[in-house]
Design a protein around this motif. Structure first.
Motif, PDB file in Angstrom:
ATOM      1  N   ILE A   1       0.833  -1.196   0.000  1.00 36.60           N
ATOM      2  CA  ILE A   1       0.000   0.000   0.000  1.00 36.60           C
ATOM      3  C   ILE A   1       0.871   1.251   0.000  1.00 36.60           C
ATOM      4  O   ILE A   1       1.856   1.334   0.741  1.00 36.60           O
ATOM      5  N   VAL A   2       0.498   2.210  -0.830  1.00 30.73           N
ATOM      6  CA  VAL A   2       1.209   3.486  -0.859  1.00 30.73           C
ATOM      7  C   VAL A   2       1.116   4.129   0.523  1.00 30.73           C
ATOM      8  O   VAL A   2       0.037   4.226   1.112  1.00 30.73           O
ATOM      9  N   GLY A   3       2.249   4.568   1.041  1.00 26.62           N
ATOM     10  CA  GLY A   3       2.303   5.155   2.379  1.00 26.62           C
ATOM     11  C   GLY A   3       2.830   4.203   3.434  1.00 26.62           C
ATOM     12  O   GLY A   3       3.045   4.608   4.580  1.00 26.62           O
ATOM     13  N   SER A   4       3.045   2.919   3.075  1.00 27.10           N
ATOM     14  CA  SER A   4       3.549   1.940   4.037  1.00 27.10           C
ATOM     15  C   SER A   4       4.980   2.277   4.443  1.00 27.10           C
ATOM     16  O   SER A   4       5.771   2.764   3.641  1.00 27.10           O
ATOM     17  N   ALA A   5       5.285   1.980   5.714  1.00 29.93           N
ATOM     18  CA  ALA A   5       6.661   2.129   6.197  1.00 29.93           C
ATOM     19  C   ALA A   5       7.399   0.823   5.960  1.00 29.93           C
ATOM     20  O   ALA A   5       6.876  -0.255   6.230  1.00 29.93           O
ATOM     21  N   ALA A   6       8.591   0.910   5.448  1.00 29.46           N
ATOM     22  CA  ALA A   6       9.389  -0.287   5.138  1.00 29.46           C
ATOM     23  C   ALA A   6      10.820  -0.064   5.595  1.00 29.46           C
ATOM     24  O   ALA A   6      11.175   1.004   6.102  1.00 29.46           O
ATOM     25  N   ARG A   7      11.623  -1.100   5.437  1.00 29.44           N
ATOM     26  CA  ARG A   7      13.053  -1.004   5.707  1.00 29.44           C
ATOM     27  C   ARG A   7      13.797  -1.599   4.514  1.00 29.44           C
ATOM     28  O   ARG A   7      13.406  -2.643   3.989  1.00 29.44           O
ATOM     29  N   ALA A   8      14.847  -0.896   4.098  1.00 32.30           N
ATOM     30  CA  ALA A   8      15.637  -1.328   2.948  1.00 32.30           C
ATOM     31  C   ALA A   8      17.018  -1.778   3.423  1.00 32.30           C
ATOM     32  O   ALA A   8      17.629  -1.113   4.265  1.00 32.30           O
ATOM     33  N   ALA A   9      17.478  -2.908   2.894  1.00 31.81           N
ATOM     34  CA  ALA A   9      18.802  -3.431   3.242  1.00 31.81           C
ATOM     35  C   ALA A   9      19.759  -3.158   2.089  1.00 31.81           C
ATOM     36  O   ALA A   9      19.556  -3.649   0.974  1.00 31.81           O
ATOM     37  N   PHE A  10      20.804  -2.384   2.350  1.00 33.64           N
ATOM     38  CA  PHE A  10      21.782  -2.017   1.326  1.00 33.64           C
ATOM     39  C   PHE A  10      23.140  -2.645   1.650  1.00 33.64           C
ATOM     40  O   PHE A  10      23.526  -2.751   2.821  1.00 33.64           O
ATOM     41  N   PRO A  11      23.891  -3.050   0.631  1.00 33.78           N
ATOM     42  CA  PRO A  11      25.238  -3.592   0.876  1.00 33.78           C
ATOM     43  C   PRO A  11      26.164  -2.497   1.402  1.00 33.78           C
ATOM     44  O   PRO A  11      26.124  -1.362   0.939  1.00 33.78           O
ATOM     45  N   ALA A  12      27.012  -2.880   2.358  1.00 34.86           N
ATOM     46  CA  ALA A  12      27.944  -1.917   2.947  1.00 34.86           C
ATOM     47  C   ALA A  12      29.394  -2.283   2.649  1.00 34.86           C
ATOM     48  O   ALA A  12      30.316  -1.692   3.217  1.00 34.86           O
ATOM     49  N   GLU A  13      29.584  -3.256   1.765  1.00 33.03           N
ATOM     50  CA  GLU A  13      30.919  -3.674   1.385  1.00 33.03           C
ATOM     51  C   GLU A  13      30.834  -4.419   0.057  1.00 33.03           C
ATOM     52  O   GLU A  13      29.740  -4.716  -0.429  1.00 33.03           O
ATOM     53  N   THR A  14      31.978  -4.754  -0.495  1.00 33.38           N
ATOM     54  CA  THR A  14      32.013  -5.513  -1.738  1.00 33.38           C
ATOM     55  C   THR A  14      31.616  -6.963  -1.476  1.00 33.38           C
ATOM     56  O   THR A  14      32.066  -7.568  -0.500  1.00 33.38           O
ATOM     57  N   THR A  15      30.782  -7.510  -2.323  1.00 29.77           N
ATOM     58  CA  THR A  15      30.335  -8.896  -2.163  1.00 29.77           C
ATOM     59  C   THR A  15      31.513  -9.861  -2.305  1.00 29.77           C
ATOM     60  O   THR A  15      32.350  -9.696  -3.182  1.00 29.77           O
ATOM     61  N   ARG A  16      31.579 -10.879  -1.401  1.00 30.73           N
ATOM     62  CA  ARG A  16      32.629 -11.887  -1.489  1.00 30.73           C
ATOM     63  C   ARG A  16      32.045 -13.258  -1.155  1.00 30.73           C
ATOM     64  O   ARG A  16      31.031 -13.366  -0.472  1.00 30.73           O
ATOM     65  N   THR A  17      32.715 -14.298  -1.659  1.00 26.65           N
ATOM     66  CA  THR A  17      32.258 -15.668  -1.437  1.00 26.65           C
ATOM     67  C   THR A  17      32.674 -16.124  -0.035  1.00 26.65           C
ATOM     68  O   THR A  17      33.846 -15.996   0.350  1.00 26.65           O
ATOM     69  N   GLN A  18      31.693 -16.667   0.736  1.00 23.77           N
ATOM     70  CA  GLN A  18      31.950 -17.086   2.104  1.00 23.77           C
ATOM     71  C   GLN A  18      31.267 -18.423   2.362  1.00 23.77           C
ATOM     72  O   GLN A  18      30.300 -18.782   1.675  1.00 23.77           O
ATOM     73  N   LEU A  19      31.779 -19.165   3.376  1.00 23.92           N
ATOM     74  CA  LEU A  19      31.080 -20.362   3.833  1.00 23.92           C
ATOM     75  C   LEU A  19      29.865 -19.924   4.629  1.00 23.92           C
ATOM     76  O   LEU A  19      29.932 -18.999   5.441  1.00 23.92           O
ATOM     77  N   ALA A  20      28.739 -20.597   4.391  1.00 36.47           N
ATOM     78  CA  ALA A  20      27.498 -20.204   5.054  1.00 36.47           C
ATOM     79  C   ALA A  20      26.739 -21.441   5.492  1.00 36.47           C
ATOM     80  O   ALA A  20      26.785 -22.494   4.841  1.00 36.47           O
ATOM     81  N   ALA A  21      26.040 -21.290   6.608  1.00 35.06           N
ATOM     82  CA  ALA A  21      25.191 -22.356   7.147  1.00 35.06           C
ATOM     83  C   ALA A  21      23.787 -21.811   7.320  1.00 35.06           C
ATOM     84  O   ALA A  21      23.605 -20.592   7.470  1.00 35.06           O
ATOM     85  N   PRO A  22      22.770 -22.671   7.296  1.00 33.91           N
ATOM     86  CA  PRO A  22      21.424 -22.189   7.622  1.00 33.91           C
ATOM     87  C   PRO A  22      21.416 -21.544   9.005  1.00 33.91           C
ATOM     88  O   PRO A  22      22.102 -22.016   9.930  1.00 33.91           O
ATOM     89  N   GLN A  23      20.670 -20.481   9.174  1.00 29.69           N
ATOM     90  CA  GLN A  23      20.666 -19.762  10.444  1.00 29.69           C
ATOM     91  C   GLN A  23      20.253 -20.657  11.610  1.00 29.69           C
ATOM     92  O   GLN A  23      20.728 -20.490  12.737  1.00 29.69           O
ATOM     93  N   ASP A  24      19.381 -21.643  11.381  1.00 30.25           N
ATOM     94  CA  ASP A  24      18.924 -22.522  12.453  1.00 30.25           C
ATOM     95  C   ASP A  24      20.036 -23.428  12.980  1.00 30.25           C
ATOM     96  O   ASP A  24      19.896 -24.030  14.049  1.00 30.25           O
TER      97      ASP A  24
END
Length: 354
Positions: A263-286
């Motif tokens: 809906i027009v007027g909705s409050a949201a939050r935007a996530a922006f990159p703060a560094e150069t993207t790099r390949t990393q090992l990752a696990a599911p958050q759980d």
């Protein structure tokens, strides 16, 4: 002193019970039931979130261009297509003025045609010596004046048509009437707002991003947006306004939300990159287990034995978290049941039906 004698059979049974109890004690607890996933390599980057607002790219207060009484007007919530009428003014006076302009134009055209024919006739008579040159100059002037009168009549006719057209207020773009700013029967004047028209299809989110992350943003790049209820969408950056605010040190970023149901007027939050993207090992958050002494997760080897591995958590992105530790891509990691698991425990993987 009394002695009890055990028969051979009783003695064997007693020894069997003692040995069985000992064997059970050596076997330990049964395997823990867990769910497993794999450590993966992902392109990830640290992000920052900033407030954003959902706006329409076309949100306008449509104003009147002439004076008139409102005889019809769209209701709030109505969808008006581009070029369709939003409101109609009383056009009787404009129609009368148009008829007068048409009549004047007709007279001017007839007179212009007559003067042109007269000029041709006099020209022939002057050329054969029947009339003097002075007469030709007279009809030339009359012809030129008639042409100018016709042009003025054409302009007046165009103005009259425009004034009539202005009595009908049309939508400059397809949108929904968000607010009606004048009521039926009221007298409108030039510049008075009639309705607020909003395009609810072509939307975007407007966010203020820190100037420091400008090198990591570009037009067309996709970023994540989220609402307070957890709804999340990935959308491209439509425009970057490269003008920073002198006090807040932020600049405006516009993110395309065309076709979304936000809906027009909705409050949201935007996530922006703060560094150069790099390949990393990752696990599911759980898979991550947080304790006062640090973070760890459980890796399961080929013999289904769980091993506790200390890790340093990093960026969280799309359900994954970057981790640093004694890990390799493809390692099996416990994602359900790790909270009560201990190092060296045998595990049994839950196999999902279907």
């Amino acid at each position: 002193m009394t002695f009890f004698k055990l028969s051979g059979t009783a003695l064997v049974m007693s020894l069997g019970l003692i040995m069985g109890s000992s064997a059970t004690a050596q076997q330990g607890p049964p395997p823990a039931t867990v769910r497993l996933a794999e450590i993966v390599e992902r392109d990830m980057t640290r992000t920052i979130t900033t407030p954003a607002s959902v706006v329409s790219r076309f949100d306008a207060r449509i104003a009147a261009e002439t004076t008139g009484r409102i005889v019809s007007i769209a209701e709030p919530g109505d969808i008006i297509l581009e070029g369709e009428a939003i409101a109609q003014m009383d056009d009787r006076q404009a129609r009368i003025a148009l008829e007068d302009a048409r009549a004047s134009h007709s007279r001017a055209r007839v007179n212009s045609d007559y003067q042109a024919a007269e000029f041709d006739r006099i020209s022939r008579l002057v050329s054969n010596g029947t009339l003097p040159e002075t007469r030709l100059r007279e009809v030339t002037l009359e012809r030129d004046l008639a042409v100018q009168t016709l042009r003025a009549a054409e302009s007046a006719l165009s103005r009259a048509r425009l004034e009539l057209d202005r009595t009908q207020i049309r939508a400059p773009f397809t949108g929904r009437v968000a607010e009606r700013l004048i009521q039926l029967g009221e007298l409108s004047t030039p510049g008075r707002d009639i309705v607020r028209l909003v395009d609810v299809e072509r939307k975007e989110a407007v966010a203020q991003a820190p100037v420091a992350i400008a090198p990591y943003l570009q037009t067309g790049q996709t970023v994540f947006l989220s609402l307070a209820d957890g709804t999340q969408v990935e959308a491209p950056i439509r425009a970057i306004i490269p003008v920073g605010h002198a006090v807040s040190r932020t600049f405006e970023v516009r993110i395309d939300l065309a076709g979304s149901d936000w809906i027009v007027g909705s409050a949201a939050r935007a996530a922006f990159p703060a560094e150069t993207t790099r390949t990393q090992l990752a696990a599911p958050q759980d898979a991550l287990v947080l304790r006062a002494g640090g973070a760890h997760l459980f890796i399961v080897d080929d013999e289904n034995i769980a091993h506790q591995v200390s890790v340093i958590p990093g960026v969280r992105e799309n359900g994954f978290i970057a981790v640093e530790g004694e890990l390799d891509a493809g390692d099996r990691v416990v994602v359900s049941g790790a909270e009560t698991l201990s190092d060296g425990r045998t595990v049994q993987e839950i196999v999902e039906a279907g």
